[in-house]
Design a protein around this motif. Structure first.
Motif: not given
Length: 189
Positions: A1, A3, A13-16, A18, A183, A186, A188
């Motif tokens: 993914m 950034t 470095p965040l993904l989504s 939670n 997400e 795709n 962030s």
């Protein structure tokens, strides 16, 4: 993914998202609500917790319920509140707002609808409360594209008393704050 940097600050470095953690009067009542109304599924919770609660999961998001029977002492949650779309809320994307409305009506739940429009794009919103008075929104927010303000011809007003033409992307600032599924897109920020 990947950034994408949209301002001078380096992205973390965040993904989504939670999970969302909610205090509730009754874990059982809240679990039933999130299962039956929103389709969440109870999942195993760490055994080291020494307080009553439950974890639920679906749609790539967790809901952690923490029982706090003394919530009745909090007037703002104990008394049924008017459904106000401008109040704090949790928002979920949905693909069929009509189906949501039919389900809420079948369950006898109170709700409020809203329609947001911007440059020909329309977002339908449905707001309602869970058993503890927390507001939930279901919407098709993906109908409004995410456009970083840096790519707009947006000019902030220096003085709120000066009457001027509204900025073309002014609405987008608010739309970007809505709970959109990064997400699914795709990307962030």
């Amino acid at each position: 993914m990947e950034t994408v940097e949209v301002n001078k600050f380096q992205a973390l470095p965040l993904l989504s998202l939670n999970h969302v953690s909610l205090l509730c009067r009754s874990v059982w009542d809240s679990m039933r609500f999130y299962e039956e109304v929103l389709g969440f599924v109870p999942i195993k919770r760490p055994s080291s917790f020494k307080f009553n609660g439950a974890w639920l999961y679906n749609y790539g998001i967790g809901i952690h319920l923490i029982e706090n029977p003394s919530m009745d002492d909090l007037d703002s949650i104990a008394e049924p509140q008017q459904i106000n779309p401008k109040d704090n809320h949790i928002s979920f994307q949905c693909t069929d707002v009509g189906l949501v409305l039919r389900r809420l009506e079948d369950m006898g739940m109170k709700y409020v609808t809203a329609l947001v429009e911007d440059e020909g794009n329309k977002v339908e919103q449905v707001f309602f409360h869970d058993p503890d008075g927390y507001m939930v929104e279901l919407c098709n927010c993906e109908n409004i594209p995410i456009v970083p303000l840096s790519s707009c011809s947006f000019k902030p007003r220096l003085n709120s008393f000066i009457k001027s033409t509204p900025a073309k992307c002014g609405f987008m600032e608010n739309a970007m704050m809505e709970s959109l599924s990064m997400e699914m897109l795709n990307i962030s920020f």
